[in-house]
Structure formats: structure tokens, C-alpha cells
Design a protein around this motif. Structure first.
Motif, PDB file in Angstrom:
ATOM      1  N   ASP A  62     140.547   8.097  15.071  1.00  0.00           N
ATOM      2  CA  ASP A  62     142.236   8.269  15.213  1.00  0.00           C
ATOM      3  C   ASP A  62     142.619   8.092  13.740  1.00  0.00           C
ATOM      4  O   ASP A  62     142.325   7.151  13.125  1.00  0.00           O
ATOM      5  CB  ASP A  62     142.699   7.495  16.202  1.00  0.00           C
ATOM      6  N   HIS A  63     143.778   8.380  13.378  1.00  0.00           N
ATOM      7  CA  HIS A  63     144.697   8.159  12.160  1.00  0.00           C
ATOM      8  C   HIS A  63     145.413   6.995  12.370  1.00  0.00           C
ATOM      9  O   HIS A  63     145.725   6.341  13.485  1.00  0.00           O
ATOM     10  CB  HIS A  63     145.523   9.448  11.631  1.00  0.00           C
ATOM     11  N   GLU A  64     145.546   6.386  11.401  1.00  0.00           N
ATOM     12  CA  GLU A  64     146.350   5.354  11.377  1.00  0.00           C
ATOM     13  C   GLU A  64     147.918   5.529  11.532  1.00  0.00           C
ATOM     14  O   GLU A  64     148.341   6.635  10.851  1.00  0.00           O
ATOM     15  CB  GLU A  64     146.262   4.423   9.709  1.00  0.00           C
ATOM     16  N   GLU A  66     137.879  15.358  19.063  1.00  0.00           N
ATOM     17  CA  GLU A  66     136.621  14.887  18.678  1.00  0.00           C
ATOM     18  C   GLU A  66     135.648  14.865  20.220  1.00  0.00           C
ATOM     19  O   GLU A  66     134.690  15.619  20.010  1.00  0.00           O
ATOM     20  CB  GLU A  66     136.296  13.741  17.886  1.00  0.00           C
ATOM     21  N   ALA A  93     139.115   3.733  17.048  1.00  0.00           N
ATOM     22  CA  ALA A  93     139.870   3.345  15.898  1.00  0.00           C
ATOM     23  C   ALA A  93     138.922   3.851  14.559  1.00  0.00           C
ATOM     24  O   ALA A  93     139.721   4.027  13.668  1.00  0.00           O
ATOM     25  CB  ALA A  93     139.441   1.662  15.906  1.00  0.00           C
ATOM     26  N   ASN A  94     137.767   4.403  14.912  1.00  0.00           N
ATOM     27  CA  ASN A  94     136.987   4.999  13.857  1.00  0.00           C
ATOM     28  C   ASN A  94     137.458   6.485  13.474  1.00  0.00           C
ATOM     29  O   ASN A  94     137.269   7.141  12.583  1.00  0.00           O
ATOM     30  CB  ASN A  94     135.565   4.992  14.133  1.00  0.00           C
ATOM     31  N   SER A 131     150.074   4.489   9.761  1.00  0.00           N
ATOM     32  CA  SER A 131     150.425   4.668   8.220  1.00  0.00           C
ATOM     33  C   SER A 131     150.388   6.041   7.811  1.00  0.00           C
ATOM     34  O   SER A 131     151.131   6.648   6.868  1.00  0.00           O
ATOM     35  CB  SER A 131     150.158   3.612   7.381  1.00  0.00           C
ATOM     36  N   GLU A 132     149.169   6.423   8.185  1.00  0.00           N
ATOM     37  CA  GLU A 132     148.956   7.927   7.644  1.00  0.00           C
ATOM     38  C   GLU A 132     149.688   8.862   8.141  1.00  0.00           C
ATOM     39  O   GLU A 132     150.224   9.966   7.634  1.00  0.00           O
ATOM     40  CB  GLU A 132     147.244   8.297   7.828  1.00  0.00           C
ATOM     41  N   ALA A 137     133.658   6.974  25.850  1.00  0.00           N
ATOM     42  CA  ALA A 137     132.842   6.264  24.829  1.00  0.00           C
ATOM     43  C   ALA A 137     132.946   6.316  23.464  1.00  0.00           C
ATOM     44  O   ALA A 137     132.344   5.423  22.537  1.00  0.00           O
ATOM     45  CB  ALA A 137     131.276   6.844  25.252  1.00  0.00           C
ATOM     46  N   ILE A 138     134.000   6.882  22.990  1.00  0.00           N
ATOM     47  CA  ILE A 138     134.214   7.160  21.306  1.00  0.00           C
ATOM     48  C   ILE A 138     135.004   5.734  20.949  1.00  0.00           C
ATOM     49  O   ILE A 138     135.786   5.280  21.665  1.00  0.00           O
ATOM     50  CB  ILE A 138     135.234   8.358  21.190  1.00  0.00           C
ATOM     51  N   TRP A 174     141.080  16.059   9.293  1.00  0.00           N
ATOM     52  CA  TRP A 174     139.946  15.795  10.356  1.00  0.00           C
ATOM     53  C   TRP A 174     138.973  16.864  10.574  1.00  0.00           C
ATOM     54  O   TRP A 174     137.638  16.537  10.690  1.00  0.00           O
ATOM     55  CB  TRP A 174     140.704  15.487  11.774  1.00  0.00           C
TER      56      TRP A 174
END
Lengths: 548, 98, 163
Positions: free
Chosen positions: A280-282, A231, A277-278, A284-285, A273-274, A152
Motif C-alpha cells: 500500500d502507498h504511504e 494486488e 505495509a509493503n 505521504s505519497e 495474507a498479503i 503500482w
């Protein structure tokens, strides 16, 4: 351990090409030094007293045998045959030529290594517990999350020009071997009310001129929101951290000036406000990364250390301090001390690195760790292999039986190498080491962390030393201030200045006096740190300054 | 007190000194001596030195103890720059005598 | 100095010289409201500092075709967050320009956080910009631009071990 896929590899390959181009543009004059400097720093290349110094990242202090061999290759081919392991689990080379640096980084890239963001005003190497994945007292392996943070934070488009450097540390164990409260962000892996995994988030800790034990800003952050929360913190820091004064530009100053509560409000508001989903990691990752940190195929080990070991007093001395309990029955965690008596703390020759690589391959499933106290670790050693391992280490001066003892000193490179330094730290370390060389005496003294910094930037982490030593320049002479009672563990504390400083000639006697006070006045079973916390500085002051 | 001009070679990072013949040398004995800090700084800030911006970096004036080639830098830091780390004598440069 | 327009879709970034057709106004002009601004026709732009309080300009964003974020120093990373917020939080769809003391090497970062044009202080050529833009074909993070982060590429790719 983590292995690059083609995407990770592509990124560092392209980084090498970028740097090669930047060096070319610098040498041609297309880039001025002022323009080039932050670019080379973001690849770990400093200009120091004697030459360029390159700092290579060892992510969360974990590397493979192959990678250790690559480090040895660099020492041999591009440097003067040695490297220095640092207090942030990285390695530094002191004699690098700028014109060689692109080739050097090209060679390292083949071993999945680089110097990306090991300097500069960006997010630095994430450090973690050196016993990760091997110690029983672990909620979860901190390296999984360290790797997610690494990705990240690497070439983050928004956070590559921060007010100042940014350091993150992660621990998964209650006993904090990563000094998380002395970092810009510290993460303690913990369980929430429903047993789910997450983090206690600490922000605004640090060493340097204004040491601070970082406050907890969030008691529990669910693990799936790791990156979005980071972030939020970074965006608040990037926007509001001071840029007018480099000595007031770390996040610890912002947290202090706003107050932890207001700072937390800003972070939480930003986080709300962030679009998570954009960022954070999935899951699966996380799973993909997690699978790279599963324990190795442990064997069923029986027989203990064996007869030869039992009959060797030297082995037993080493076993006593340098072998730590492993979560797997029949195994141990070995600390390789890079603090030979009278030696340079943290330095290793190319030959020593190659030997460690071989031994790791043979005995430790090909894995090595670097600690932030400048030692190495072989994390998974079968008890039945310990004696043979010890013999091999001893043949290369890598078996000093002093892990955690007074001669296991942490020291920055100091004025011998560093352009920021005011005084030398290495020879002070060497002389203290010589003074206390007697092993019986060392054991009588017990756990005692001596940490030495050659200037106020505190790269030797002296604020967290049980005995901390800070080198200063007093009218052109090297002078040393002593602090007592610091700790980088879960009982984090900043050492207190004991009184007027000591000259280069007198500093070792002063340390001996301090130790003597402890030995004379301690209670049964009391460590140095406990003793100091009980009696304070007075008994030490009286003795140190008696004849002044 | 005399002054000399010190820098790092851009390509190699090695310590170099501004020489009498107005080039850069790694030999301290050949470093051009200036009688005063003002004289040395004037050269450091001159166009002549600026023209070397792709040859050397970190140009600065430092004090040496005298005006002969045998004299050493005054500050310990500069002595270390001239000779190498005190803890690795095997890697040291011996200061040449005039 | 020439202004370069930056456009980005998933894998392609292109750069072209941009003609200057926007009239710059000040925050005071905008504050005068429709009456004060009525004499001005055509697209308008506003220049802001890297640490601009975006709430203060939020009421006027819809009127603007261009926002210029002025970098006094390339090391001032605030401009990157400001652009990002202008896009993500304030929904600005016009041209955001990075202007001032900037390095070619920052250009991918500029594009990723939402800048759509750039004006360098010093002389820069289009080939240099193109090379800088094409430097990295993979990125780890999701940002404002539509480039898919490595994580997503992994999900689409057939699993493969190291190089």
C-alpha cells in the motif's frame, strides 16, 4: 495535474532505451517476431492493416498543453498529420514505422508521455471521469487514485504476463462517466460509515464477445489499502485465469466460472495474507499526489457569457450541449466535439491539436482531457471566456454543437484501419451523422448514444450504446447487427439484439426507423433509453421488419 | 482463382507483395500470381520465405480475382490493405493498371 | 544450457554461471518419506510447473536446495506468482530457478519476484543478461527483492520538481 519527478522520468527514459535495444535486436534477427511481438505490444505498437499503429497513453485522460503539442508533433513528424482519440482516453497513430518508433518514444518521453502497457497482456491505462476535479458531484478526485494505480501497475514484476489484457476505471461521481461496471476492475469512490474515503470495488465487468456488467465484490475498501487489494485481485487472476483460449481469458470469465461469491472469497483470502505495509502507498505519497490535483487558481468571474454570446444563436446552440456546470461559480466545463457532421469520430489533425493546446493554455489553466467517447474537454473555462473560445474552436471545425446528441457517435477505427475488424464502422458513423445533421431534429431526439464496433471485440463499446451497432462479415459482405438499450453509466446495461442485421446500404435507414418509432411513441420528457426500458424491443421490431 | 502473397514490411509496416523476381514490391501489379492456393501457401511456408523473416512479417496468401496485373484482391479487407482506408482517399494508393 | 545465478541487493544485481550440483528428485520420491529418500544424499531439487499447487509441495520445501519452475511459454505469467508465493508465503530460502522458454527482457521481473537463477532455452550471453539487468535503475513496486521502490526513494530525496 501530475508532473513527473526525476524518478518517474528516469523510468520512462530507460524504457525508451530498452525499446530501442529491442528494436535493434529485432531488425538484426536476434529476436524473432514471436519473441518481439509481446515486447512491442507492451509499448503500444501494433501491426495493423496498413502499417504499425502506436497507441500512446494519456493517463486517466488528462494532459497538459505541452503534452498536446507533443502529440501534434508526433502526428506531423512520424505520421500523416493526424491522430485518433480512443474509447480508453488514449491516442492512436495509424502510420508509424517501426524504425522510427524509438525516436518517436524518445520525443514523447521529453513531454512525460509513453506507450507503456497500452497493449499486451498487462494492466492497461487507467481511465477516469473526464470531468474529474471540475464537477461538483465528486466525492474525491478519481485521478489521484488513478495515478497511484498507474505507478503500482507500471512494469509490475509479477503481473506483466497476465492471461489477457486488464482494464481499470475509476469514478468519483455518482453519475458514472467512466463506465466502471464494464471494466475488469471498476472503482467507485465513496464514503464509509465514519465518513472516511474508500472504494466500492467492482470486478469482472467487460465488453467484447461476452459483455458483462461487473458485480460489486467489496462494498467498501478503505483508500489506504488500494494497491494491496488490487494486488490480491491480480494475483488470483494471474494464477487462475484461463490461458487455454484467448476468448475465455479475461477476468470476467473467471468471475463467472467461480461465481462472484467464490471469487470474492479467493480475493479476500489472498488479501488477508498479503503484507499490506509493503504494497500500500504511504499517506505521504497520497498527499504528494493529491497536491498535484488541487484546483487551479480560479478567478472571481462576473458578467456571464456576455452580450455577443447572448446575441449569437450558434453560440447558444453550442452552449446548450457542450458546456457543463462547473463546481466553481462563474466557470464551465467545455466539451470539444471531435464529431463534425460527416467527419471521422475522434480524429484530430496536428493543427487542431496545436490549437487546442493553445486554447487550453489561454483559457483552461493549460489542461485538457480526453473522454472515452472520443471527445476532448477543457475543464476550467471562465464564463466570460466562453464566447471567444467558441469562436476560436469554430474556426477549426472543433465547435460542433452535438455533445451527447445522436451525431456524437462513438466508433472504433473498424475495417478501414484495424486488422481485427470484420466491417467498416467509420463510414456508417459518417452517414448516420449526415442523416441526422439537422440540429433542431437532433435536439428533438435528445440524449442518444450511438456506438459502433467493427467486430466482436467491441472497441466501439456498442454493448453500452443506447443504439449499438456491431459490424460483422456475412459471406464476404459487411453486415450490421443492432442492439438497443445499452448504457455505460451508473445504470449499466448491455444492449439487446433487436433482430436480423442490416446491410451496409440499409443500416442508416434502420437507425432512422428506430428513431422514428421513438419520436412517435414516446411520452412527454422520455429519453430514448427510458422509452426503450418502458416499451422493450417489440415496437421497434414491428417497424423494422414489417415488410420482411 | 489466382493468389498472390502479401506481407508487411518489417521496418515500415507498409504493405508489400512477393514479386515475380522473388523480391518484395509495393506495386500490386508486379505481385507474382499463383494459379492455386496450394501453390501460394507452399511458397509462404517455404524456406525461401522464412529467409525473409527480418524483412517482412505477416506473410500470407490471398486471392485475387484473376491472373492479370489489373486484377484486384477478392476480399474487401485485402482491397483496403492494397489501397488504404476508404474514409481517407487523400491517403490512398491508387492501384496501378498493367 | 548454462545456468545463470542471480543475486540482488538494493541496487546491484550480479549474474554468474552456476555449476550444476543439485540432484533432481520427483514429488513421488519426496512422498516416500525419509526411508525412501535415505539413499539420496547431498542437495536435492524439485522441478514444478508454473501452476503447481504449492500446498502439495509445502511439506517438503525444507528439504529442498532448489526449486525449478519450468516455463513452457514465456507468456505464462503464472510462474511469477508461483515464485513470489514460494518466497513470501511459504518462506522458501533456497534457489528458485526459472527455466525454459524465457526472454532476456523478463530478467528484472524474474529477479524481483524471487527467482535466484535462470536457465534460458536458447543461447544467451552474459553481457546480454547484464544489460537487461541494468536496464531499469528505478522501480515503482516493492517485491521480494530488496530494491527500494520509488516511493521510498522519494521520501529520502530532497523534494525536487520535474526534470
Amino acid at each position: 495535474m501530475y508532473v513527473y519527478d526525476t524518478f518517474d522520468q528516469t523510468l520512462i527514459n530507460q524504457r525508451v532505451n530498452e525499446f530501442r535495444d529491442q528494436v535493434k535486436r529485432r531488425l538484426s534477427g536476434e529476436l524473432t517476431e514471436e519473441q518481439f511481438r509481446p515486447l512491442r505490444l507492451m509499448n503500444g505498437l501494433y501491426l495493423q492493416l496498413h502499417a504499425y499503429m502506436l497507441r500512446v497513453a494519456i493517463p486517466y485522460g488528462t494532459l497538459s498543453s505541452e503534452q498536446m503539442r507533443a502529440l501534434a508533433h508526433v502526428a506531423r513528424t512520424y505520421d500523416r498529420g493526424y491522430g485518433h482519440f480512443t474509447t480508453r482516453q488514449n491516442i492512436q497513430y495509424n502510420w508509424i514505422r517501426l524504425e522510427d518508433a524509438p525516436d518517436l518514444l524518445y520525443d514523447l518521453a521529453a513531454a512525460q508521455m509513453h506507450g507503456i502497457q497500452t497493449s499486451g497482456n498487462c494492466i492497461r491505462n487507467v481511465t477516469a471521469d473526464q470531468f474529474a476535479g471540475a464537477t461538483a458531484e465528486e466525492v474525491d478526485d478519481p485521478r489521484i487514485y488513478s495515478e497511484l494505480i498507474r505507478q503500482w501497475s507500471t512494469l509490475h514484476p509479477e503481473f506483466s504476463f497476465l492471461p489477457r489484457k486488464f482494464k481499470i476505471a475509476v469514478t468519483g461521481a455518482e453519475h458514472d462517466r467512466a463506465a466502471v461496471r464494464f471494466h475488469d476492475i471498476g472503482l467507485i469512490i465513496s464514503r464509509g460509515d465514519a465518513g472516511e474515503i474508500g472504494f466500492e470495488v467492482i470486478a469482472g465487468g467487460g465488453m467484447g464477445r461476452t459483455p458483462v456488467v461487473g458485480p460489486t465484490i467489496r462494498e467498501f475498501l478503505p483508500k489506504q489499502h488500494l494497491q494491496s487489494y488490487l494486488e490480491a485481485i491480480l494475483r488470483v487472476y494471474n494464477r487462475y485465469g484461463r490461458r487455454d483460449n484467448i476468448y475465455k481469458a479475461r477476468i470476467k470469465i473467471l468471475v463467472r466460472e467461480l461465481g462472484a461469491e467464490k471469487f470474492t472469497e479467493e480475493v479476500e483470502a489472498e488479501w488477508a495474507a498479503i503484507d499490506k505495509a509493503n504494497v500500500d502507498h504511504e499517506p505521504s505519497e497520497e498527499q504528494r499526489v493529491r497536491e498535484m490535483f488541487v484546483p487551479p487558481a480560479f478567478a472571481k468571474v462576473s458578467g456571464g457569457v456576455g452580450k455577443k454570446a447572448d446575441q449569437s444563436p450558434e453560440f447558444k446552440n453550442w452552449y446548450r450541449t457542450n458546456v457543463h456546470a462547473h463546481k466553481q461559480p462563474g466557470y464551465g466545463i467545455v466539451t470539444i466535439s471531435l464529431k463534425p457532421i460527416g467527419g471521422i469520430p475522434g480524429d484530430a489533425s496536428a493543427e487542431q491539436m496545436d490549437l487546442v493546446a493553445d486554447l487550453a493554455e489561454r483559457y483552461s489553466f493549460g489542461e485538457v482531457r480526453v473522454t472515452h467517447e472520443q471527445n476532448l474537454v477543457l475543464p476550467h473555462i471562465a464564463e466570460t471566456d466562453l464566447f471567444a473560445l467558441w469562436e476560436a474552436l469554430a474556426s477549426a471545425d472543433l465547435a460542433t454543437p452535438n455533445a451527447g446528441l445522436i451525431t456524437d457517435i462513438i466508433a472504433c477505427p473498424g475495417l478501414d484501419y484495424c486488422s481485427l475488424a470484420n466491417a467498416r464502422s467509420i463510414p456508417v458513423s459518417q452517414r448516420i451523422s449526415e442523416r441526422f445533421r439537422d440540429l433542431q431534429r437532433q435536439h428533438d431526439i435528445g440524449d442518444l448514444k450511438v456506438k459502433i464496433s467493427g467486430c466482436i471485440n467491441a472497441c466501439g463499446h456498442h454493448h453500452a450504446g443506447h443504439i449499438g451497432i456491431l459490424g460483422v462479415d456475412r459471406k464476404g459482405q459487411e453486415f450490421y447487427q443492432i442492439t438497443l438499450g445499452g448504457s455505460g453509466a451508473e445504470d449499466a446495461a448491455i444492449g439487446q439484439i433487436i433482430g436480423p442485421g442490416f446491410s451496409y446500404d440499409d443500416i442508416v435507414d434502420a437507425v432512422e426507423t428506430i428513431v422514428q418509432v421513438y419520436i412517435e411513441l414516446r411520452q412527454e420528457g422520455e429519453t430514448f433509453l427510458s422509452f426503450y426500458r418502458r416499451v422493450g424491443g417489440e415496437p421497434f421490431k414491428e417497424r423494422l421488419y414489417a415488410r420482411v | 482463382m489466382s493468389q498472390i502473397i502479401i506481407a508487411n514490411d518489417l521496418r515500415t509496416g507498409e504493405i508489400v507483395y512477393f514479386a515475380q523476381d522473388r523480391s518484395w514490391t509495393d506495386d500490386l501489379a508486379r505481385a507474382k500470381r499463383f494459379d492455386s492456393e496450394e501453390d501460394a501457401v507452399a511458397v509462404v511456408e517455404s524456406k525461401e520465405i522464412a529467409a525473409f523473416s527480418n524483412t517482412v512479417v505477416g506473410v500470407e496468401a490471398i486471392a485475387v480475382s484473376g491472373s492479370t496485373a489489373a486484377d484486384r484482391p477478392v476480399s474487401f479487407r485485402d482491397v483496403i490493405r492494397a489501397t488504404g482506408p476508404t474514409v481517407r482517399e487523400d491517403l490512398n494508393r491508387v492501384l496501378k493498371r498493367a | 544450457m548454462p545456468v545463470f545465478k542471480l543475486t540482488s541487493s538494493d541496487h546491484q544485481v550480479s549474474v554468474a554461471k552456476a555449476p550444476e550440483t543439485v540432484r533432481m528428485v520427483t514429488i513421488d520420491d519426496l512422498a516416500r518419506g525419509p526411508e525412501g529418500m535415505s539413499v539420496i544424499t547431498g542437495p536435492i531439487g524439485l522441478e514444478i510447473a508454473t501452476d503447481c499447487d504449492l500446498d502439495a509441495i509445502a511439506p517438503y520445501i525444507d528439504q529442498l536446495a532448489l526449486v525449478i519452475i519450468r516455463f513452457e511459454a514465456f507468456k505464462d505469467g503464472r510462474g511469477f506468482s508461483t515464485a513470489r508465493l514460494l518466497r513470501d508465503r511459504y518462506g522458501f530460502l533456497g534457489d528458485i530457478r526459472a527455466a525454459g522458454n524465457l526472454l532476456l527482457d523478463q530478467i528484472q521481473f524474474l529477479i524481483r519476484v524471487g527467482f535466484s537463477s535462470v536457465e534460458f532455452d536458447g543461447a544467451v550471453d552474459e553481457d546480454g543478461i547484464k544489460a537487461a539487468i541494468e536496464r531499469f535503475s528505478v522501480v515503482y513496486q516493492t517485491a521480494f527483492d530488496s530494491r527500494r521502490p520509488i516511493q521510498r526513494l522519494r521520501q529520502s530525496a530532497t523534494p525536487s520538481p520535474g526534470p
